[in-house]
Write an enzyme that holds these catalytic residues in place. Sequence first.
Site, mmCIF file in Angstrom:
data_model
loop_
_atom_site.group_PDB
_atom_site.id
_atom_site.type_symbol
_atom_site.label_atom_id
_atom_site.label_comp_id
_atom_site.label_asym_id
_atom_site.label_seq_id
_atom_site.Cartn_x
_atom_site.Cartn_y
_atom_site.Cartn_z
ATOM 1 N N CYS A 44 0.830 -1.209 0.000
ATOM 2 C CA CYS A 44 0.000 0.000 0.000
ATOM 3 C C CYS A 44 0.862 1.256 0.000
ATOM 4 O O CYS A 44 0.473 2.288 -0.548
ATOM 5 C CB CYS A 44 -0.936 0.008 1.196
ATOM 6 S SG CYS A 44 -0.083 -0.014 2.785
ATOM 7 N N HIS A 305 -1.718 1.162 7.374
ATOM 8 C CA HIS A 305 -2.073 1.274 5.968
ATOM 9 C C HIS A 305 -1.790 2.686 5.462
ATOM 10 O O HIS A 305 -1.946 3.662 6.206
ATOM 11 C CB HIS A 305 -3.564 0.960 5.837
ATOM 12 C CG HIS A 305 -4.068 0.804 4.443
ATOM 13 N ND1 HIS A 305 -3.385 0.121 3.455
ATOM 14 C CD2 HIS A 305 -5.211 1.239 3.853
ATOM 15 C CE1 HIS A 305 -4.097 0.138 2.341
ATOM 16 N NE2 HIS A 305 -5.205 0.826 2.549
ATOM 17 N N ASN A 326 -8.321 4.807 -1.582
ATOM 18 C CA ASN A 326 -7.724 3.569 -1.079
ATOM 19 C C ASN A 326 -7.144 2.771 -2.246
ATOM 20 O O ASN A 326 -7.320 3.132 -3.410
ATOM 21 C CB ASN A 326 -8.790 2.754 -0.336
ATOM 22 C CG ASN A 326 -8.197 1.820 0.694
ATOM 23 O OD1 ASN A 326 -6.988 1.651 0.776
ATOM 24 N ND2 ASN A 326 -9.049 1.213 1.499
#
Length: 373
Positions: A44, A305, A326
């Site tokens: 990520c 994250h 995201n």
Amino acid sequence: MKKILISAAALCFSALSFGQHYTFETVTDLEATPVISQGITGTCWSFSTSSFLESEIIRTTGKQIDISEMYNVRNTYPEKARNYIMRQGKAQFSQGGLSHDVINSIARYGMVPQRVYTGLENGQEKHNHIEMVSVLEGMLKVYVENPAKTLSPKWKQAIESVLDVYLGKNVSEFTYEGKQYTPESFLKMTGIRPEDYVSVTSFTHRPFYSDFVLDIPDNFSNGSYYNLPLDEFVAVIDHALENGYTLALDCDVSEPTFSQKNGVAVIPADENDVKTMLSTIKEEKRISQEYRQQEFENYHTTDDHLMHIVGKVKDQEGHVYYKVKNSWGTDKNRVGDSEGYINMSVPYIRLKAISVMLHKDGLSKATRKSLKL
């Protein structure tokens, strides 16, 4: 920071029949590239920061360029391996990383477009790094154990060979839109200057208005962060967005009130509202600097994250949320319209945002002066 996407089902709650259902109105919406998926990987940090840099290219040049996330990953793993070996195994080696690892990568190795380096080999259609990382970890443990009693420099070649097999060989030259580039010349063409980007955080265990190495597990490269009081930290995000600058975000997403399915992330004032707040507006907790620090030091807030802040919205009662892109792809069963985005409340940011990265010009003059930038 790492977050491996396997299933969003655990975050799905049924909408209840009482309370006001969320209706969002756009306040600020800065341009970003389409939502994509990091697959079954802990990368990520590269997807979010690459998305951030894509918005930076749009901001400065007007061009939409899909840059390769896996090129950054490919060039960061040898750095992680070296750190692990030279610290004789007393260091982090994982899929995780942070925004400054992408900046470090492009500063050393340049940048390439996605179509030049996909990181997908042998007919793969989505990223899955579970086997590759297991192989790398096994090799590194052998090197640290040093059974030959003298560590051969061939370990570097061995690590590179594994990365070549699973991600593809590195790139030295390529053609893009009819022109020949190296990764270094392509970076120059985009206008991105690695030295222009700064990371900002807010914690009381280090002096404000100074920089320090943030002690979180994925900071294997010992990146420095500027430390600001919490109110000013949030003001940095607001000022950047109001002036056309997006931000890369490192955040805790382990809360049950962070929901990709419902598209919201909130902090309820009453713990009994945890489930209902995913679908209806309820009062949120007031987050102080002291409470933020407490939750960080007791491990309730961790760097799970990384994502990309691209704007702001407000609900029908006037509460403000940050629009956050995201990297878990899109979900056809998603509640609401903005697939792949999360509307993150101000209390959630105050409590759960570990840090943000932005272009230094996105800081206010007062903050730049305070930080001597």
